[in-house]
Design an enzyme around this catalytic site. Structure first.
Site, mmCIF file in Angstrom:
data_model
loop_
_atom_site.group_PDB
_atom_site.id
_atom_site.type_symbol
_atom_site.label_atom_id
_atom_site.label_comp_id
_atom_site.label_asym_id
_atom_site.label_seq_id
_atom_site.Cartn_x
_atom_site.Cartn_y
_atom_site.Cartn_z
ATOM 1 N N ARG A 122 -45.140 18.506 -39.895
ATOM 2 C CA ARG A 122 -45.902 19.750 -39.783
ATOM 3 C C ARG A 122 -46.731 19.771 -38.496
ATOM 4 O O ARG A 122 -46.727 20.755 -37.762
ATOM 5 C CB ARG A 122 -46.809 19.931 -41.000
ATOM 6 C CG ARG A 122 -46.068 20.171 -42.305
ATOM 7 C CD ARG A 122 -47.037 20.379 -43.455
ATOM 8 N NE ARG A 122 -47.740 21.639 -43.326
ATOM 9 C CZ ARG A 122 -47.386 22.761 -43.951
ATOM 10 N NH1 ARG A 122 -46.331 22.783 -44.741
ATOM 11 N NH2 ARG A 122 -48.095 23.858 -43.806
ATOM 12 N N GLN A 127 -42.431 21.674 -38.634
ATOM 13 C CA GLN A 127 -41.537 21.815 -39.773
ATOM 14 C C GLN A 127 -42.328 22.211 -41.024
ATOM 15 O O GLN A 127 -43.438 21.720 -41.242
ATOM 16 C CB GLN A 127 -40.785 20.503 -40.013
ATOM 17 C CG GLN A 127 -39.845 20.149 -38.874
ATOM 18 C CD GLN A 127 -39.362 18.720 -38.926
ATOM 19 O OE1 GLN A 127 -40.085 17.817 -39.332
ATOM 20 N NE2 GLN A 127 -38.131 18.491 -38.498
ATOM 21 N N PRO A 128 -41.770 23.090 -41.871
ATOM 22 C CA PRO A 128 -42.509 23.597 -43.032
ATOM 23 C C PRO A 128 -42.461 22.642 -44.214
ATOM 24 O O PRO A 128 -42.110 23.022 -45.343
ATOM 25 C CB PRO A 128 -41.774 24.902 -43.341
ATOM 26 C CG PRO A 128 -40.361 24.624 -42.962
ATOM 27 C CD PRO A 128 -40.440 23.735 -41.742
ATOM 28 N N LYS A 129 -42.801 21.386 -44.004
ATOM 29 C CA LYS A 129 -42.643 20.368 -45.038
ATOM 30 C C LYS A 129 -43.668 20.518 -46.166
ATOM 31 O O LYS A 129 -44.842 20.777 -45.927
ATOM 32 C CB LYS A 129 -42.761 18.972 -44.423
ATOM 33 C CG LYS A 129 -41.597 18.607 -43.511
ATOM 34 C CD LYS A 129 -41.713 17.183 -42.994
ATOM 35 C CE LYS A 129 -40.492 16.780 -42.177
ATOM 36 N NZ LYS A 129 -40.580 15.396 -41.680
ATOM 37 N N ARG A 130 -43.163 20.333 -47.394
ATOM 38 C CA ARG A 130 -43.999 20.282 -48.591
ATOM 39 C C ARG A 130 -43.523 19.124 -49.457
ATOM 40 O O ARG A 130 -42.398 18.654 -49.332
ATOM 41 C CB ARG A 130 -43.932 21.602 -49.363
ATOM 42 C CG ARG A 130 -44.427 22.796 -48.551
ATOM 43 C CD ARG A 130 -44.725 23.993 -49.436
ATOM 44 N NE ARG A 130 -45.851 23.720 -50.327
ATOM 45 C CZ ARG A 130 -46.353 24.619 -51.179
ATOM 46 N NH1 ARG A 130 -45.818 25.822 -51.252
ATOM 47 N NH2 ARG A 130 -47.373 24.314 -51.947
#
Length: 264
Positions: A122, A127-130
């Site tokens: 992120r 990057q849209p990491k969760r």
């Protein structure tokens, strides 16, 4: 306490030299990073082109109706640990910039099981990491990749175990996973614009020890916090399974968002 007992304080970097916080135990490290002992299950399927277009930010342009879901297990990454697992959801896009056209894989969704992997992705790449619970395993004659969140099995991919050998170049024919494009948003604390960019990074120094292909299945369960259902499965395509190593050495800024967009 004697002053000599505080000698370790000299090891703490200044804010000008640090890459991440906390200053004495940074959550992420600077590139490059070498991903060794890696294995990846790739599931591809067709979806509604309008569904892809709704998730792709301008000025990127979607150029395919294929979704690539990459379930990866990184066995050895210096500074991050062993057996980190992730799910990267990618669609093929094109960027027409001042230096010509760039084609790559845009990630509308990205899930990881490590706080270090999430923060690095992120903060550095955008990057849209969760968080999610990701698992890549072999069950008898089947390679299975799963992603759970909130107690829900959000995504399941299955591929016959080493059905047909192939070359790694085949994996990127529909979606160029080698170049990953992301929307990096970091707002300022005073609510001004902050960082708003399209960034791109490449896999480099890729060493593939084996690569296999076969018919793949993808199944998605609805989850409001992991909305992969917005890219519904309309047709199963081929899948891949490969092992090897690669490096991440940084990336480039493709586009800077400036000013206020023109109303549509």
């Amino acid at each position: 306490m004697q002053m000599s007992e505080l000698h370790y304080l000299h090891d703490i970097p200044s804010p000008y030299d640090a890459h991440s916080v906390p200053l004495d135990t940074p959550l992420t490290g600077p590139p490059p990073a070498r991903f060794k002992d890696s294995e990846v299950l790739v599931a591809q399927y067709r979806t509604n082109p309008a569904a892809i277009a709704a998730l792709v930010p301008e000025p990127l342009v979607p150029i395919s109706d294929v979704v690539m879901v990459q379930i990866g297990r990184w066995g050895d990454v210096a500074g991050m640990g062993a057996n980190t697992q992730e799910v990267n959801v990618m669609v093929q896009v094109e960027f027409n910039g001042p230096n010509g056209k760039v084609t790559g894989a845009y990630s509308p969704y990205f899930y990881v099981d490590s706080d270090r992997a999430m923060a690095g992705g992120r903060e550095f790449h955008g990057q849209p990491k969760r968080f999610a619970n990701v698992q890549l395993e072999t069950r008898e004659d089947l390679i299975v990749g799963t992603m759970h969140r909130n107690g829900i099995n959000v995504f399941t991919a299955t591929l016959p175990y080493k059905s047909k050998p192939c070359d790694i170049s085949e994996v990127s024919k529909r979606v160029n996973f080698i170049k990953n494009i992301n929307l990096k948003l970091i707002p300022q604390i005073d609510r001004t614009r902050g960082i708003r960019q399209l960034t791109a990074r490449d896999f480099t120094d890729v060493e593939v020890t084996e690569c296999w292909t076969g018919p793949v299945t993808s199944r998605i369960e609805e989850n409001a916090q992991a909305p992969m259902y917005r890219l519904p499965v309309l047709q199963h395509l081929e899948g891949y399974y490969w092992k090897g190593a690669f490096s991440l050495v940084g990336g480039v800024v493709l586009h800077e968002y400036e000013g206020t967009p023109t109303p549509k």
